[in-house]
Write a protein that holds these residues in place. Sequence first.
Motif, PDB file in Angstrom:
ATOM      1  N   GLN A  22       0.824  -1.208   0.000  1.00 51.20           N
ATOM      2  CA  GLN A  22       0.000   0.000   0.000  1.00 51.20           C
ATOM      3  C   GLN A  22       0.860   1.260   0.000  1.00 51.20           C
ATOM      4  OE1 GLN A  22      -2.279  -1.136   3.468  1.00 51.20           O
ATOM      5  NE2 GLN A  22      -4.107  -1.516   2.237  1.00 51.20           N
ATOM      6  N   ALA A  23       1.978   1.219   0.721  1.00 49.85           N
ATOM      7  CA  ALA A  23       2.888   2.367   0.718  1.00 49.85           C
ATOM      8  C   ALA A  23       3.459   2.593  -0.685  1.00 49.85           C
ATOM      9  CB  ALA A  23       4.014   2.140   1.725  1.00 49.85           C
ATOM     10  N   PHE A  24       3.798   1.513  -1.359  1.00 50.96           N
ATOM     11  CA  PHE A  24       4.292   1.624  -2.735  1.00 50.96           C
ATOM     12  C   PHE A  24       3.218   2.199  -3.655  1.00 50.96           C
ATOM     13  CE2 PHE A  24       4.560  -0.227  -6.980  1.00 50.96           C
ATOM     14  CZ  PHE A  24       5.804   0.228  -7.387  1.00 50.96           C
ATOM     15  N   CYS A  46      -0.343  -4.573  -5.903  1.00 55.28           N
ATOM     16  CA  CYS A  46       0.186  -3.232  -5.637  1.00 55.28           C
ATOM     17  C   CYS A  46      -0.365  -2.222  -6.640  1.00 55.28           C
ATOM     18  CB  CYS A  46       1.706  -3.229  -5.628  1.00 55.28           C
ATOM     19  SG  CYS A  46       2.487  -3.896  -7.109  1.00 55.28           S
ATOM     20  N   ALA A  47      -1.662  -2.367  -6.970  1.00 55.22           N
ATOM     21  CA  ALA A  47      -2.264  -1.517  -8.002  1.00 55.22           C
ATOM     22  C   ALA A  47      -3.400  -0.631  -7.506  1.00 55.22           C
ATOM     23  CB  ALA A  47      -2.800  -2.407  -9.135  1.00 55.22           C
ATOM     24  N   LEU A  48      -3.959  -0.886  -6.345  1.00 57.29           N
ATOM     25  CA  LEU A  48      -5.242  -0.293  -5.977  1.00 57.29           C
ATOM     26  C   LEU A  48      -5.216   1.238  -5.944  1.00 57.29           C
ATOM     27  CD1 LEU A  48      -8.160  -0.664  -5.207  1.00 57.29           C
ATOM     28  CD2 LEU A  48      -7.454  -1.030  -2.835  1.00 57.29           C
ATOM     29  N   GLU A  49      -4.348   1.841  -5.133  1.00 58.90           N
ATOM     30  CA  GLU A  49      -4.309   3.303  -5.037  1.00 58.90           C
ATOM     31  C   GLU A  49      -3.860   3.935  -6.350  1.00 58.90           C
ATOM     32  OE1 GLU A  49      -5.541   5.103  -2.696  1.00 58.90           O
ATOM     33  OE2 GLU A  49      -6.072   3.327  -1.544  1.00 58.90           O
ATOM     34  N   TYR A  50      -2.998   3.254  -7.060  1.00 60.71           N
ATOM     35  CA  TYR A  50      -2.544   3.727  -8.366  1.00 60.71           C
ATOM     36  C   TYR A  50      -3.708   3.798  -9.343  1.00 60.71           C
ATOM     37  CZ  TYR A  50       0.541   3.896 -12.494  1.00 60.71           C
ATOM     38  OH  TYR A  50       1.187   4.250 -13.652  1.00 60.71           O
ATOM     39  N   HIS A 100      -8.359  -6.597  -1.095  1.00 63.82           N
ATOM     40  CA  HIS A 100      -7.500  -5.691  -1.861  1.00 63.82           C
ATOM     41  C   HIS A 100      -7.464  -6.100  -3.338  1.00 63.82           C
ATOM     42  CE1 HIS A 100      -4.162  -2.728  -1.896  1.00 63.82           C
ATOM     43  NE2 HIS A 100      -3.646  -3.493  -2.844  1.00 63.82           N
ATOM     44  N   LYS A 101      -7.243  -7.379  -3.585  1.00 63.84           N
ATOM     45  CA  LYS A 101      -7.178  -7.876  -4.962  1.00 63.84           C
ATOM     46  C   LYS A 101      -8.529  -7.754  -5.666  1.00 63.84           C
ATOM     47  CE  LYS A 101      -3.478 -11.303  -4.329  1.00 63.84           C
ATOM     48  NZ  LYS A 101      -3.166 -12.745  -4.420  1.00 63.84           N
ATOM     49  N   GLU A 102      -9.605  -7.994  -4.942  1.00 62.29           N
ATOM     50  CA  GLU A 102     -10.943  -7.867  -5.542  1.00 62.29           C
ATOM     51  C   GLU A 102     -11.176  -6.437  -6.034  1.00 62.29           C
ATOM     52  OE1 GLU A 102     -13.501  -9.090  -2.403  1.00 62.29           O
ATOM     53  OE2 GLU A 102     -13.303 -11.254  -2.848  1.00 62.29           O
ATOM     54  N   GLN A 103     -10.786  -5.448  -5.232  1.00 55.77           N
ATOM     55  CA  GLN A 103     -10.956  -4.050  -5.628  1.00 55.77           C
ATOM     56  C   GLN A 103     -10.090  -3.707  -6.840  1.00 55.77           C
ATOM     57  OE1 GLN A 103     -11.604  -1.173  -2.070  1.00 55.77           O
ATOM     58  NE2 GLN A 103     -10.368  -2.856  -1.257  1.00 55.77           N
ATOM     59  N   GLU A 104      -8.893  -4.260  -6.905  1.00 57.06           N
ATOM     60  CA  GLU A 104      -8.034  -4.041  -8.071  1.00 57.06           C
ATOM     61  C   GLU A 104      -8.704  -4.559  -9.341  1.00 57.06           C
ATOM     62  OE1 GLU A 104      -3.524  -4.277  -6.181  1.00 57.06           O
ATOM     63  OE2 GLU A 104      -4.488  -6.116  -6.880  1.00 57.06           O
ATOM     64  N   ARG A 105      -9.255  -5.764  -9.262  1.00 61.79           N
ATOM     65  CA  ARG A 105      -9.896  -6.357 -10.439  1.00 61.79           C
ATOM     66  C   ARG A 105     -11.129  -5.557 -10.862  1.00 61.79           C
ATOM     67  NH1 ARG A 105      -8.433 -11.089  -7.575  1.00 61.79           N
ATOM     68  NH2 ARG A 105     -10.561 -11.362  -6.767  1.00 61.79           N
TER      69      ARG A 105
END
Length: 331
Positions: A22-24, A46-50, A100-105
């Motif tokens: 998340q920091a990344f 490591c994609a969500l906030e991005y 986290h992964k679900e939100q990324e998808r």
Amino acid sequence: LARQMIKKVFKHRRMDPLPYLQAFERQAARRLRHSDARIAVAAETCALEYFRAAKERGMRCVLDSHGIPAPFMDEVLLRAAAEFGLPKPPLCDSPAMTHHKEQERELADVILFCSELQREHWVGLGVPAEKCRAIPLWVDTDFWKPEERTHTEGRPLKVAAVGCGSLAKGLPYLLQAVSPLGAAVALTLVGQVDAALQPLLQQCPVQPKYLPYMSRPQLRDFLNSQEVLVMPSLGDSFGLVAMEAMACGLPVVVTTHCGVPVPDPAWRVPALDSRAITERLSWYEGDRDRAAREGREASLFAAQFSPQRYRDQIKDVYRGLIEANTEVRPL
């Protein structure tokens, strides 16, 4: 290397990688503030906030998904551990990582997978098929290429297994598979073997040769000294070493849970089935000409998966995203 360092530092407890990821993400998202790009590409976990920052700027999002679904892996690992009397494995993902992964998808416009197997797994779990693209990885056949092999009559079949020293990579099934073959095979394991599997190694009547992790040139030379590669994986989205072995002229034995393409469906054996591996190795041990012939077939097959082919397929994905997004500002 990073994974091994983390294991040494946190050897008495399991590390939660999510805060670091998340920091990344936050750091990467800040870099989008002054970007005029149309497409944001990020790797799973490591994609969500991005992606959230990219969506605010009207960008299309491409998620590089490199893993087999955790629920699938949890199930097969539990089954395998029970079969061999091993400790119950921990869950692959925490509930927080799963969410986290679900939100990324959900945010991704396109999800890239490296095999049809991987894509089928995720579509089966409800990920919309229209956003899922499978693009096989590549192999550099200018580097990974066959050298002349000689076989001396009466010598055992040289069987390679690279990076398969864990339950997830299927090592117990490989050991069970070579046991009935005895001195007819010479098994070499490349890479570290999990401590929990050491008792199984000691009980195996075929004692493998152990080699440490190798550089790319060392691995190429090693593969060219072998006759067949086995990947007994319980779950591999691709299995790049199998493609590299084929490029070096080796036939391969991979499981139905391994996504790497193969020239013939017969090269793929059922996962969690040591007898099927034994049967394939017996065929090669009894017919070295067949092994050499299929090795040449493997080399020609691997040559199809060139870096240029991969680049062209990725370009098609990006081009399609740009053309479909009529609201994106012009170049």
